[in-house]
Design an enzyme around this catalytic site. Structure first.
Site, PDB file in Angstrom:
ATOM      1  N   GLY A   1       0.772  -1.428   0.038  1.00 41.29           N
ATOM      2  CA  GLY A   1       0.033   0.008  -0.172  1.00 41.29           C
ATOM      3  C   GLY A   1       0.899   1.105   0.036  1.00 41.29           C
TER       4      GLY A   1
ATOM      5  N   ARG B   1       0.659  -4.951  -4.890  1.00 42.51           N
ATOM      6  CA  ARG B   1       0.876  -5.939  -4.080  1.00 42.51           C
ATOM      7  C   ARG B   1       1.430  -7.265  -4.743  1.00 42.51           C
ATOM      8  NH1 ARG B   1      -0.522  -4.240   0.823  1.00 42.51           N
ATOM      9  NH2 ARG B   1      -2.303  -2.574   0.829  1.00 42.51           N
TER      10      ARG B   1
ATOM     11  N   ASP C   1       5.702  -5.396   5.594  1.00 42.68           N
ATOM     12  CA  ASP C   1       6.261  -6.769   5.823  1.00 42.68           C
ATOM     13  C   ASP C   1       6.185  -7.798   4.669  1.00 42.68           C
ATOM     14  OD1 ASP C   1       3.506  -6.664   5.796  1.00 42.68           O
ATOM     15  OD2 ASP C   1       3.464  -7.821   7.865  1.00 42.68           O
TER      16      ASP C   1
ATOM     17  N   THR D   1       4.967   1.599   6.526  1.00 38.11           N
ATOM     18  CA  THR D   1       3.590   1.545   6.355  1.00 38.11           C
ATOM     19  C   THR D   1       2.788   2.256   7.335  1.00 38.11           C
ATOM     20  OG1 THR D   1       1.673  -0.122   7.445  1.00 38.11           O
ATOM     21  CG2 THR D   1       4.181  -0.405   8.595  1.00 38.11           C
ATOM     22  N   ILE D   2       1.488   2.812   7.108  1.00 37.60           N
ATOM     23  CA  ILE D   2       0.849   3.625   7.913  1.00 37.60           C
ATOM     24  C   ILE D   2       0.431   2.929   9.197  1.00 37.60           C
ATOM     25  CG2 ILE D   2       0.048   5.210   5.959  1.00 37.60           C
ATOM     26  CD1 ILE D   2      -2.887   4.023   6.528  1.00 37.60           C
ATOM     27  N   ASP D   3       0.435   1.571   9.139  1.00 37.56           N
ATOM     28  CA  ASP D   3      -0.189   0.886  10.209  1.00 37.56           C
ATOM     29  C   ASP D   3       0.942   0.965  11.566  1.00 37.56           C
ATOM     30  OD1 ASP D   3      -2.062   0.190   8.696  1.00 37.56           O
ATOM     31  OD2 ASP D   3      -1.750  -1.936   8.311  1.00 37.56           O
TER      32      ASP D   3
ATOM     33  N   ASP E   1       3.087  -1.297  12.111  1.00 40.34           N
ATOM     34  CA  ASP E   1       3.149  -2.687  12.767  1.00 40.34           C
ATOM     35  C   ASP E   1       4.382  -3.430  12.545  1.00 40.34           C
ATOM     36  OD1 ASP E   1       2.655  -3.119  10.093  1.00 40.34           O
ATOM     37  OD2 ASP E   1       0.884  -4.368  10.403  1.00 40.34           O
TER      38      ASP E   1
ATOM     39  N   ARG F   1     -25.215  12.350  19.339  1.00 42.10           N
ATOM     40  CA  ARG F   1     -25.123  10.985  18.637  1.00 42.10           C
ATOM     41  C   ARG F   1     -23.995  10.377  18.970  1.00 42.10           C
ATOM     42  NH1 ARG F   1     -26.391  13.290  12.517  1.00 42.10           N
ATOM     43  NH2 ARG F   1     -28.654  12.868  12.503  1.00 42.10           N
TER      44      ARG F   1
ATOM     45  N   MET G   1      -7.659   2.664   9.516  1.00 42.26           N
ATOM     46  CA  MET G   1      -6.935   1.604   9.150  1.00 42.26           C
ATOM     47  C   MET G   1      -6.147   0.780  10.173  1.00 42.26           C
ATOM     48  SD  MET G   1      -5.594   2.349   5.091  1.00 42.26           S
ATOM     49  CE  MET G   1      -6.613   1.968   3.821  1.00 42.26           C
TER      50      MET G   1
ATOM     51  N   ARG H   1      -4.625  -3.186  10.157  1.00 40.68           N
ATOM     52  CA  ARG H   1      -5.230  -4.664   9.730  1.00 40.68           C
ATOM     53  C   ARG H   1      -4.689  -5.452  11.121  1.00 40.68           C
ATOM     54  NH1 ARG H   1      -5.049  -6.682   4.507  1.00 40.68           N
ATOM     55  NH2 ARG H   1      -3.392  -5.364   3.667  1.00 40.68           N
TER      56      ARG H   1
ATOM     57  N   HIS I   1      -8.936   5.117   2.587  1.00 41.69           N
ATOM     58  CA  HIS I   1      -7.693   5.627   1.917  1.00 41.69           C
ATOM     59  C   HIS I   1      -7.439   6.934   2.210  1.00 41.69           C
ATOM     60  CE1 HIS I   1      -8.338   1.581   0.267  1.00 41.69           C
ATOM     61  NE2 HIS I   1      -7.098   1.461   0.153  1.00 41.69           N
ATOM     62  N   VAL I   2      -8.180   7.796   2.790  1.00 47.02           N
ATOM     63  CA  VAL I   2      -7.849   9.142   2.979  1.00 47.02           C
ATOM     64  C   VAL I   2      -6.785   9.444   3.757  1.00 47.02           C
ATOM     65  CG1 VAL I   2      -8.912  11.133   4.251  1.00 47.02           C
ATOM     66  CG2 VAL I   2     -10.388  10.192   2.598  1.00 47.02           C
ATOM     67  N   GLN I   3      -6.579   8.433   5.001  1.00 46.36           N
ATOM     68  CA  GLN I   3      -5.703   8.341   5.670  1.00 46.36           C
ATOM     69  C   GLN I   3      -4.107   7.991   5.022  1.00 46.36           C
ATOM     70  OE1 GLN I   3      -6.963   5.735   9.089  1.00 46.36           O
ATOM     71  NE2 GLN I   3      -8.037   4.964   7.366  1.00 46.36           N
ATOM     72  N   ARG I   4      -4.142   7.448   3.932  1.00 50.49           N
ATOM     73  CA  ARG I   4      -3.029   7.244   3.051  1.00 50.49           C
ATOM     74  C   ARG I   4      -2.635   8.276   2.152  1.00 50.49           C
ATOM     75  NH1 ARG I   4      -3.280   1.013   1.748  1.00 50.49           N
ATOM     76  NH2 ARG I   4      -3.331   2.116  -0.437  1.00 50.49           N
TER      77      ARG I   4
HETATM   78  O1  F6P Z   1      -0.732  -0.635   3.814  1.00 43.03           O
HETATM   79  C1  F6P Z   1      -1.458  -0.958   4.840  1.00 43.03           C
HETATM   80  C2  F6P Z   1      -2.962  -0.789   4.706  1.00 43.03           C
HETATM   81  O2  F6P Z   1      -3.346   0.746   4.680  1.00 43.03           O
HETATM   82  C3  F6P Z   1      -3.641  -1.434   5.572  1.00 43.03           C
HETATM   83  O3  F6P Z   1      -4.201  -0.616   6.730  1.00 43.03           O
HETATM   84  C4  F6P Z   1      -5.269  -1.640   5.044  1.00 43.03           C
HETATM   85  O4  F6P Z   1      -5.912  -2.707   5.567  1.00 43.03           O
HETATM   86  C5  F6P Z   1      -4.879  -1.990   3.659  1.00 43.03           C
HETATM   87  O5  F6P Z   1      -3.403  -1.228   3.516  1.00 43.03           O
HETATM   88  C6  F6P Z   1      -5.487  -1.554   2.626  1.00 43.03           C
HETATM   89  O6  F6P Z   1      -5.009  -1.892   1.210  1.00 43.03           O
HETATM   90  P1  F6P Z   1      -5.483  -1.586  -0.368  1.00 43.03           P
HETATM   91  O7  F6P Z   1      -5.027  -0.204  -0.391  1.00 43.03           O
HETATM   92  O8  F6P Z   1      -4.997  -2.573  -1.013  1.00 43.03           O
HETATM   93  O9  F6P Z   1      -6.971  -1.547  -0.087  1.00 43.03           O
END
Ligand code: F6P
Length: 343
Positions: free
Chosen positions: A10, A72, A103, A125-127, A129, A162, A169, A171, A272-275
């Site tokens: 990603g 990927r 990874d 990785t934004i995660d 991890d 509310r 994100m 995983r 995906h706004v987060q990326r």
């Molecule tokens: O790269 C990690 C990640 O952003 C995860 O947090 C998320 O589950 C995954 O990629 C989303 O993948 P894709 O961009 O293939 O939908």
């Protein structure tokens, strides 16, 4: 030296900053020739390349995404793929490869190092991890984006009394959820490391609203699962590395909250706004430091190694160690800090 670069998995804010740093020091300091492989390992398998130099990298530092493209693709899932990758790298005259990825991408790099490839890894990785590095670039940007979103959701939640469920994100690890949840003042934070009990969450929310609060923010990491047998969840299709396509647990959580509490509940899935978009200053600096260290490592012949941040310093660690196990949320941070504000 002729040095190859690729970005896999990603995308992540800061990738371009790494490329720029490798190219800058490679060209200006070492007199290297640099070549980019397009779309991660796919570009190696298909011999899709582009020349890289300081001029071509002009202006990319603040840009999100990756100028090389990414995918990927897993060469070990393609018939004869690893041999083809090695043959193509040899045919391109690559003396060293800088592989920038998480990874999965670095797992492939590690295996190819074992087959004789001169390769250095850069963790991405934004995660957040990946083991062996305290932090990966892209994570800080993702946390900032998620925190901004939570802040915005607070005001509309308060206006309407509310519950807002925000899915972020993450995983296998709930780093983004935990940190953005703490920064944004979440009433509950659900992470993959801690299967959630929807009844317990609802009891705490009811208690909170009984005490006079009528709005609550619940942050959910996408890989979160309920305690076994308490709730049904859907499963999705798999990618080349065997990962399920996630997204949507927030809807199940919101439904569970509304049914049990009667509180009007809305869902926001940040996805995906987060990326996307420009990296924070922290991520640009970390990515730049990683890039400089990676090209130095390539010249030092440090094959099978990954650059990493440890105690504020950039160090080299074996790829093997980095891809062996994922780095999950520190229980002290989750139970000791985040949980103090639940309910
Ligand atoms: O790269 C990690 C990640 O952003 C995860 O947090 C998320 O589950 C995954 O990629 C989303 O993948 P894709 O961009 O293939 O939908």
């Amino acid at each position: 030296m002729r040095v190859g670069l690729l970005t896999g998995g990603g995308d992540c804010p800061g990738l371009n900053a790494v490329i720029r740093a490798v190219v800058r020091k490679g060209e200006r300091h070492y007199g290297d020739e640099l070549v980019g492989f397009l779309d991660g390992w796919k570009g190696v398998l298909d011999r899709q390349t582009m020349p890289l130099d300081v001029e071509r990298c002009r202006g990319i530092l603040p840009k999100g995404g990756t100028m090389l493209g990414t995918s990927r693709t897993n060469p070990y899932k393609v018939e004869g793929g690893s041999q083809r990758a090695l043959d193509n790298l040899r045919a391109e005259g690559i003396d060293a490869l800088v592989a920038i990825g998480g990874d999965d991408t670095l797992g492939v790099a590690n295996k190819l190092a074992g087959e004789g490839l001169m390769v250095v890894g850069v963790p991405k990785t934004i995660d957040n991890d990946l083991s062996a590095t305290e932090v990966t670039f892209g994570f800080d940007t993702a946390v900032q984006i998620a925190t901004d979103a939570i802040d915005r959701l607070h005001t509309t939640a308060e206006s309407h009394d509310r519950v807002m469920v925000v899915e972020v994100m993450g995983r296998h690890a709930g780093w983004i959820a935990t940190q953005a949840g703490i920064a944004g003042g979440a009433a509950e934070i659900l992470i993959p490391e801690e299967p959630f009990d929807i009844d317990a969450i609802c009891e705490r929310l009811k208690g909170r609203h009984n005490r006079g609060r009528y709005a609550s923010l619940v942050v959910v990491a996408e890989g979160t699962v309920p305690v076994e047998g308490t709730m049904e969840v859907q499963s999705g299709e798999l990618d080349a590395f065997g990962h399920v396509r996630l997204g949507g647990i927030a809807n199940r959580v919101a439904q569970g909250i509304e049914e049990r509490t009667g509180f009007e509940t809305r869902v926001t899935i940040l996805g995906h706004v987060q990326r996307g978009g420009t990296p924070t200053a922290f991520d640009r600096i970390l990515a730049t430091r990683f890039g400089i260290a990676a090209i130095d490592a390539a010249h030092a012949g440090a094959t099978g190694q990954m650059v990493a941040l440890q105690a504020g310093h950039i160090v080299l660690v074996p790829l093997e160690e980095a891809v062996g196990a994922s780095k999950t949320v520190d229980p002290d941070l989750y139970h000791g800090v985040a949980e103090a504000f639940f309910g």
